[in-house]
Write a protein that holds these residues in place. Sequence first.
Motif, PDB file in Angstrom:
ATOM      1  N   ILE A   1     -18.523  -3.518 -20.201  1.00 51.20           N
ATOM      2  CA  ILE A   1     -18.665  -2.099 -20.535  1.00 51.20           C
ATOM      3  C   ILE A   1     -17.589  -1.759 -21.558  1.00 51.20           C
ATOM      4  O   ILE A   1     -16.401  -1.955 -21.317  1.00 51.20           O
ATOM      5  N   THR A   2     -18.023  -1.257 -22.704  1.00 52.05           N
ATOM      6  CA  THR A   2     -17.084  -0.979 -23.785  1.00 52.05           C
ATOM      7  C   THR A   2     -16.852   0.516 -23.993  1.00 52.05           C
ATOM      8  O   THR A   2     -16.081   0.887 -24.876  1.00 52.05           O
ATOM      9  N   GLU A   3     -17.495   1.342 -23.210  1.00 52.69           N
ATOM     10  CA  GLU A   3     -17.343   2.785 -23.372  1.00 52.69           C
ATOM     11  C   GLU A   3     -15.940   3.208 -22.953  1.00 52.69           C
ATOM     12  O   GLU A   3     -15.461   2.860 -21.882  1.00 52.69           O
ATOM     13  N   ALA A   4     -15.296   3.981 -23.795  1.00 52.51           N
ATOM     14  CA  ALA A   4     -13.943   4.444 -23.499  1.00 52.51           C
ATOM     15  C   ALA A   4     -13.963   5.677 -22.588  1.00 52.51           C
ATOM     16  O   ALA A   4     -13.079   5.842 -21.748  1.00 52.51           O
ATOM     17  N   ASP A   5     -14.960   6.493 -22.770  1.00 54.15           N
ATOM     18  CA  ASP A   5     -15.056   7.720 -21.985  1.00 54.15           C
ATOM     19  C   ASP A   5     -15.430   7.391 -20.539  1.00 54.15           C
ATOM     20  O   ASP A   5     -16.355   6.629 -20.289  1.00 54.15           O
TER      21      ASP A   5
ATOM     22  N   ALA B   1     -19.082   5.464 -16.283  1.00 53.53           N
ATOM     23  CA  ALA B   1     -19.716   5.671 -14.981  1.00 53.53           C
ATOM     24  C   ALA B   1     -21.229   5.656 -15.108  1.00 53.53           C
ATOM     25  O   ALA B   1     -21.936   5.099 -14.261  1.00 53.53           O
ATOM     26  N   SER B   2     -21.732   6.241 -16.172  1.00 56.32           N
ATOM     27  CA  SER B   2     -23.177   6.259 -16.400  1.00 56.32           C
ATOM     28  C   SER B   2     -23.721   4.845 -16.600  1.00 56.32           C
ATOM     29  O   SER B   2     -24.754   4.471 -16.028  1.00 56.32           O
ATOM     30  N   VAL B   3     -23.010   4.040 -17.382  1.00 55.56           N
ATOM     31  CA  VAL B   3     -23.437   2.661 -17.624  1.00 55.56           C
ATOM     32  C   VAL B   3     -23.389   1.863 -16.323  1.00 55.56           C
ATOM     33  O   VAL B   3     -24.310   1.095 -16.007  1.00 55.56           O
ATOM     34  N   GLU B   4     -22.334   2.039 -15.543  1.00 53.98           N
ATOM     35  CA  GLU B   4     -22.219   1.321 -14.271  1.00 53.98           C
ATOM     36  C   GLU B   4     -23.330   1.723 -13.306  1.00 53.98           C
ATOM     37  O   GLU B   4     -23.875   0.880 -12.595  1.00 53.98           O
ATOM     38  N   THR B   5     -23.674   3.009 -13.284  1.00 54.98           N
ATOM     39  CA  THR B   5     -24.771   3.484 -12.433  1.00 54.98           C
ATOM     40  C   THR B   5     -26.091   2.876 -12.873  1.00 54.98           C
ATOM     41  O   THR B   5     -26.884   2.428 -12.045  1.00 54.98           O
TER      42      THR B   5
ATOM     43  N   LEU C   1     -29.878  -3.634 -11.001  1.00 58.36           N
ATOM     44  CA  LEU C   1     -29.688  -4.749 -10.063  1.00 58.36           C
ATOM     45  C   LEU C   1     -30.479  -4.522  -8.773  1.00 58.36           C
ATOM     46  O   LEU C   1     -31.053  -5.467  -8.222  1.00 58.36           O
ATOM     47  N   ARG C   2     -30.533  -3.293  -8.296  1.00 57.49           N
ATOM     48  CA  ARG C   2     -31.341  -3.002  -7.098  1.00 57.49           C
ATOM     49  C   ARG C   2     -32.817  -3.232  -7.386  1.00 57.49           C
ATOM     50  O   ARG C   2     -33.552  -3.779  -6.558  1.00 57.49           O
ATOM     51  N   THR C   3     -33.244  -2.831  -8.580  1.00 53.58           N
ATOM     52  CA  THR C   3     -34.640  -3.041  -8.976  1.00 53.58           C
ATOM     53  C   THR C   3     -34.955  -4.532  -9.042  1.00 53.58           C
ATOM     54  O   THR C   3     -36.004  -4.977  -8.563  1.00 53.58           O
TER      55      THR C   3
END
Length: 121
Positions: free
Chosen positions: A36-40, A45-49, A55-57
């Motif tokens: 994940i390269t997002e600094a914000d 958090a959005s990318v991790e979600t 992964l659940r899918t």
Amino acid sequence: MNALQQEYFRQKLLRWRHELLREAGVTLNSLSAGGITEADLTDRASVETDRALELRTRDRARKLISKIDQALERISNGTYGYCEETDEPIGLRRLEARPIATLSIEAQERHERMEKVHRDD
């Protein structure tokens, strides 16, 4: 179920399995593409979600592939299309809608009613 119908469902299951495996490959490639390269923090958090959801899918797809493999095995041994509880034929309309079905509609309804009764306790 005649041989033509069995072959139809075998091909349908194989196509479904192939599509699930293709989607899993795409997911694997996207997840292994990098961190994940997002600094914000909000973007991170959005990318991790999104990754957790993906992964659940994929886990659900893995379980579905196992059920597809079991259905293909039932086609091979001649038990495909018959209810596991009653040994009665499963309707073609049900198999068309849910090719991995192992119970007739009646047996599935009984099973779900029993599940609900025991869940409410």
